[in-house]
Design a protein around this motif. Structure first.
Motif, short mmCIF file in Angstrom:
data_model
loop_
_atom_site.label_atom_id
_atom_site.label_comp_id
_atom_site.label_asym_id
_atom_site.label_seq_id
_atom_site.Cartn_x
_atom_site.Cartn_y
_atom_site.Cartn_z
N ASN A 83 0.77 -1.14 0.00
CA ASN A 83 0.17 -0.25 -0.07
C ASN A 83 0.60 0.87 0.02
OD1 ASN A 83 -2.96 1.88 0.28
ND2 ASN A 83 -3.11 0.79 2.11
N ARG A 84 0.81 2.10 -1.04
CA ARG A 84 1.57 2.90 -1.73
C ARG A 84 1.36 4.64 -0.26
NH1 ARG A 84 5.97 2.25 -5.05
NH2 ARG A 84 5.56 0.49 -5.98
N TRP A 85 3.04 5.08 -0.23
CA TRP A 85 2.64 6.19 0.32
C TRP A 85 1.10 6.92 0.31
CZ3 TRP A 85 6.34 6.97 3.86
CH2 TRP A 85 6.24 8.46 4.67
N ARG A 86 0.21 7.35 1.54
CA ARG A 86 -0.95 7.60 1.54
C ARG A 86 -0.43 8.86 2.59
NH1 ARG A 86 -0.43 3.43 3.46
NH2 ARG A 86 -1.98 2.40 4.37
N SER A 87 -1.72 9.75 2.61
CA SER A 87 -1.56 10.72 4.05
C SER A 87 -2.94 9.57 4.83
CB SER A 87 -2.89 11.83 3.19
OG SER A 87 -3.31 11.02 3.23
N ILE A 92 -5.57 15.73 7.54
CA ILE A 92 -3.92 15.16 7.95
C ILE A 92 -3.44 15.16 8.71
CG2 ILE A 92 -2.19 14.95 6.06
CD1 ILE A 92 -3.76 16.20 3.76
N ALA A 93 -2.87 13.14 9.28
CA ALA A 93 -2.77 13.66 10.71
C ALA A 93 -0.55 12.82 10.52
CB ALA A 93 -2.87 13.17 11.43
N TYR A 107 1.90 10.46 7.64
CA TYR A 107 2.09 10.10 5.97
C TYR A 107 1.74 8.87 6.28
CZ TYR A 107 1.19 14.41 3.52
OH TYR A 107 0.46 15.39 3.50
N THR A 108 1.79 7.32 5.21
CA THR A 108 1.75 6.08 5.79
C THR A 108 2.04 5.21 4.56
OG1 THR A 108 1.01 4.14 7.17
CG2 THR A 108 -0.11 5.28 6.19
N GLU A 109 3.18 3.78 4.61
CA GLU A 109 2.45 3.33 4.25
C GLU A 109 3.28 2.04 4.62
OE1 GLU A 109 5.37 3.35 -0.76
OE2 GLU A 109 7.26 2.79 0.90
N SER A 110 2.74 1.33 3.80
CA SER A 110 2.75 -0.68 4.43
C SER A 110 3.57 -1.50 3.31
CB SER A 110 1.31 -1.33 4.75
OG SER A 110 0.45 -0.67 5.27
N TYR A 111 4.04 -2.41 3.65
CA TYR A 111 4.97 -3.65 3.16
C TYR A 111 4.27 -5.19 3.12
CZ TYR A 111 7.42 0.73 3.51
OH TYR A 111 8.45 1.68 3.54
N ALA A 112 5.30 -6.15 2.29
CA ALA A 112 5.22 -7.42 2.38
C ALA A 112 5.09 -8.45 3.92
CB ALA A 112 5.34 -7.98 0.91
N THR A 144 4.51 7.95 9.56
CA THR A 144 4.25 9.38 10.26
C THR A 144 3.44 10.40 11.48
OG1 THR A 144 3.94 10.56 8.42
CG2 THR A 144 6.88 9.54 8.75
N VAL A 145 3.90 11.05 11.82
CA VAL A 145 3.18 11.81 12.81
C VAL A 145 3.66 13.15 12.49
CG1 VAL A 145 1.52 12.16 14.91
CG2 VAL A 145 2.39 10.05 14.05
N LYS A 146 2.09 13.88 12.02
CA LYS A 146 2.73 15.56 11.95
C LYS A 146 2.95 16.11 12.77
CE LYS A 146 -0.50 18.17 10.37
NZ LYS A 146 -1.84 18.27 9.15
N ALA A 147 3.89 17.51 12.60
CA ALA A 147 4.08 17.65 13.84
C ALA A 147 4.26 17.43 15.02
CB ALA A 147 3.23 19.28 13.81
#
Length: 217
Positions: free
Chosen positions: A179-183, A190-191, A193-198, A205-208
């Motif tokens: 699941n590619r990089w997305r908010s 938007i808090a 961004y995240t990405e998932s792997y096999a 990431t958690v903003k600020a």
């Protein structure tokens, strides 16, 4: 996990683990330059870490050169209320975590059995242990092969362990992206961004935020 596999009792029903702003391999501090440059804190020509920045949260004031007295609840009148947001320096909030964690009501809510442990201390320096491991990446590979889920998250304003270094070693595990990089959002905003792997690992990431704010979040 090892003890479960050899049949030790009690069996612990492990499902996965999570890590916040984790230190995973030596020399992660090298990524501070990349982080500081990306945040506009240093120029392309400047190749040394800067002073005067509060590294755990670059937006917060740096209080290392000043002493701000903190009034703990035990020193306050019973009718006096001090919201956490009124404190100026991160160290003041750090002091309050000990007050909170040692409160009898908090301990009861956490189901801590009376007399089982002593006073809680944040980051004690007198622990009796020997550090023998510098690189934890092989352990993540091993755990993922065993089928454990993991969530690795970073505050994007934390310069102690920059999110770039965490992203680098997560990608170095070389698992395909599911699941590619997305908010991701919290209460419609938007808090981070995240990405998932096999390997059933998710990075976010958690903003600020820094680690202390992540724990509060």
């Amino acid at each position: 996990m090892d003890r479960n596999e050899v049949g030790s009792e009690p069996y612990i029903n492990l499902k996965g683990y999570l890590l916040g702003n984790p230190r995973a391999f030596p020399d992660e501090e090298n990524f501070r330059i990349q982080f500081a440059n990306g945040m506009g804190l240093i120029s392309d020509e400047l190749h040394k870490c800067i002073e005067g920045i509060e590294m755990p949260q670059i937006l917060e004031p740096n209080c290392s050169a000043i002493v701000v007295p903190i009034e703990l609840p035990s020193q306050m009148g019973v009718k006096e209320h001090h919201p956490l947001s009124s404190f100026y320096c991160p160290d003041e909030l750090d002091s309050l975590t000990s007050v909170w964690a040692n409160d009898a009501g908090v301990r009861e809510a956490l189901h801590i059995r009376k007399g089982s442990i002593g006073e809680w201390k944040r980051c004690p320096t007198n622990l009796n242990f020997t550090k023998i491991l510098e690189d934890t990446r092989p352990y993540h590979l091993n755990l993922s092969k065993k089928g454990y889920r993991s969530l690795i998250y970073s505050g994007d304003h934390d310069m102690v362990i920059p999110h770039q270094s965490t992203e680098a070693w997560v990608k170095d595990l070389n698992y395909s992206i599911t699941n590619r990089w997305r908010s991701w959002k919290y209460r419609g905003q938007i808090a981070g961004y995240t990405e998932s792997y096999a390997n059933m690992m998710t990075y976010a990431t958690v903003k600020a935020s820094n680690l202390f704010e992540l724990l509060s979040f």
